[in-house]
Write a protein that holds these residues in place. Structure first.
Motif, short mmCIF file in Angstrom:
data_model
loop_
_atom_site.label_atom_id
_atom_site.label_comp_id
_atom_site.label_asym_id
_atom_site.label_seq_id
_atom_site.Cartn_x
_atom_site.Cartn_y
_atom_site.Cartn_z
N VAL A 42 -5.34 -6.45 6.48
CA VAL A 42 -6.71 -6.46 5.95
C VAL A 42 -7.45 -7.72 6.36
CG1 VAL A 42 -8.08 -6.48 3.82
CG2 VAL A 42 -6.09 -4.99 3.99
N HIS A 43 -6.74 -8.85 6.36
CA HIS A 43 -7.38 -10.14 6.64
C HIS A 43 -6.78 -10.81 7.87
CE1 HIS A 43 -7.78 -9.67 2.12
NE2 HIS A 43 -9.03 -9.69 2.54
N ALA A 44 -6.55 -10.01 8.91
CA ALA A 44 -5.93 -10.56 10.13
C ALA A 44 -6.78 -11.64 10.75
CB ALA A 44 -5.69 -9.44 11.13
N VAL A 51 0.90 -2.63 -11.30
CA VAL A 51 0.81 -2.47 -9.85
C VAL A 51 -0.60 -2.79 -9.36
CG1 VAL A 51 1.08 -0.86 -7.92
CG2 VAL A 51 2.66 -0.76 -9.85
N ALA A 52 -1.62 -2.41 -10.14
CA ALA A 52 -3.00 -2.71 -9.75
C ALA A 52 -3.23 -4.22 -9.66
CB ALA A 52 -3.98 -2.08 -10.74
N ASP A 53 -2.71 -4.96 -10.63
CA ASP A 53 -2.83 -6.43 -10.60
C ASP A 53 -2.07 -7.00 -9.41
OD1 ASP A 53 -4.38 -6.41 -12.86
OD2 ASP A 53 -2.75 -6.89 -14.23
N MET A 54 -0.92 -6.39 -9.09
CA MET A 54 -0.14 -6.83 -7.94
C MET A 54 -0.93 -6.67 -6.65
SD MET A 54 3.34 -5.13 -6.35
CE MET A 54 3.98 -4.76 -7.98
N VAL A 55 -1.56 -5.51 -6.49
CA VAL A 55 -2.33 -5.24 -5.27
C VAL A 55 -3.55 -6.15 -5.18
CG1 VAL A 55 -3.71 -3.49 -4.07
CG2 VAL A 55 -1.55 -2.84 -5.15
N ARG A 56 -4.29 -6.28 -6.29
CA ARG A 56 -5.48 -7.15 -6.27
C ARG A 56 -5.10 -8.61 -6.03
NH1 ARG A 56 -7.69 -3.44 -10.37
NH2 ARG A 56 -6.49 -4.56 -11.95
N ILE A 75 -3.80 -8.78 -2.12
CA ILE A 75 -4.70 -8.35 -1.04
C ILE A 75 -6.17 -8.59 -1.39
CG2 ILE A 75 -5.27 -6.46 0.53
CD1 ILE A 75 -2.72 -5.05 -0.32
N GLY A 76 -6.50 -8.53 -2.66
CA GLY A 76 -7.89 -8.59 -3.07
C GLY A 76 -8.40 -7.21 -3.44
N GLN A 77 -9.62 -7.16 -3.90
CA GLN A 77 -10.20 -5.88 -4.33
C GLN A 77 -10.23 -4.86 -3.20
OE1 GLN A 77 -10.89 -5.19 -7.50
NE2 GLN A 77 -11.37 -3.08 -6.91
N GLU A 78 -10.39 -5.36 -1.97
CA GLU A 78 -10.42 -4.45 -0.82
C GLU A 78 -9.10 -3.72 -0.65
OE1 GLU A 78 -11.38 -4.57 4.02
OE2 GLU A 78 -11.47 -6.39 2.80
N GLY A 79 -8.03 -4.32 -1.14
CA GLY A 79 -6.72 -3.72 -0.99
C GLY A 79 -6.46 -2.56 -1.92
#
Length: 262
Positions: free
Chosen positions: A257-259, A72-77, A80-84
């Protein structure tokens, strides 16, 4: 109340177990609520057991928990990126809850159990999946405006679009955004509903063929093999649908996050 669900659709019937009311509002504990509580309890018990004895060389429980965490951590990164990673607790909880609820629904019911205590797939009800989808989209909207202010509205007006085409694009993007909770909820609900209906239909065929006597009883092997095949497929679908729900949530959160990058 019968002992067994008589038809393919009765397995999805919501049955009150503990009647309760708050004025005119019915807040009874139902089989759906019970199995959601069980899903939370099973998930919590698993991870508590997995981290109880943390070791440098992990055992099976700890290994499974670490794989789930990293997945899940790899999915989020990745989405979204590290900020996510601030959203990791939510996405991880969402993924594990949906996966556990999907898998619990595949367990066979104890023969003779009251209908209200049959195993129940909570994610086969659109009200449950829609509530999860609305929660995800609400987080996207709230965080989007919190981080970007009115700049979040750039999500509906991508850069580089000709002025004359902008009204149509804004309308399309707005409708697309509103359809997100529907697509999220319907995809999960429909897949779980369809798979369990097929399993019940095959099971009905087996009972009917056995009841037809020795002449046709041997044919029951074919729907039995069908049940085995569909069950294996449902195990895969249970994981895939949890993954799809979680990854789409990440993609939508990436918009918040990146709008400003649209």
């Amino acid at each position: 109340m019968g002992l067994n669900a008589a038809g393919p659709m009765e397995q999805f019937e919501i049955v009150p177990l503990v009647p309760l009311s708050l004025g005119t509002i019915d807040i009874s504990l139902t089989n759906s609520a019970l199995w959601m509580i069980i899903a939370v309890a099973v998930s919590a018990a698993f991870f508590l057991a997995a981290i109880r004895r943390r070791a440098l060389v992990p055992g099976p429980l700890q290994s499974t928990a670490e794989v789930a965490y990293e997945f899940v951590a790899d999915m989020v990164r990745g989405a979204i990126g590290q900020e996510g990673m601030k959203f990791f607790p939510y996405v991880f909880t969402l993924f594990i809850f949906i996966l556990t609820a999907n898998l619990l629904g595949l367990f066979p019911t104890i023969p003779g159990a009251p209908h209200g205590l049959h195993t129940f797939t909570t994610t086969s009800h659109i009200i449950v999946t829609f509530a999860l989808a609305i929660l995800s989209i609400s987080i996207v909207i709230v965080y989007g405006f919190y981080k970007n202010g009115l700049g979040f509205l750039k999500l509906f007006a991508p850069s580089g679009v000709p002025i004359w085409l902008l009204p149509l694009i804004v309308l399309i993007e707005f409708v697309s955004f509103l359809s997100r909770p529907l697509s999220l909820s319907i995809r999960l609900f429909a897949n779980m509903l369809a798979g369990h209906v097929i399993l019940k239909v095959f099971a009905t065929f087996i009972v009917m063929l056995f009841g037809a006597g020795a002449t046709f009883g041997w044919l029951s092997i074919f729907p039995f093999l069908g049940i085995v095949a569909v069950t294996l497929l449902e195990l895969l679908v249970a994981f895939l649908q949890a993954y799809v729900f979680a990854i789409l949530t990440c993609i939508y959160l990436n918009d918040a996050v990146h709008a400003g990058h649209h």
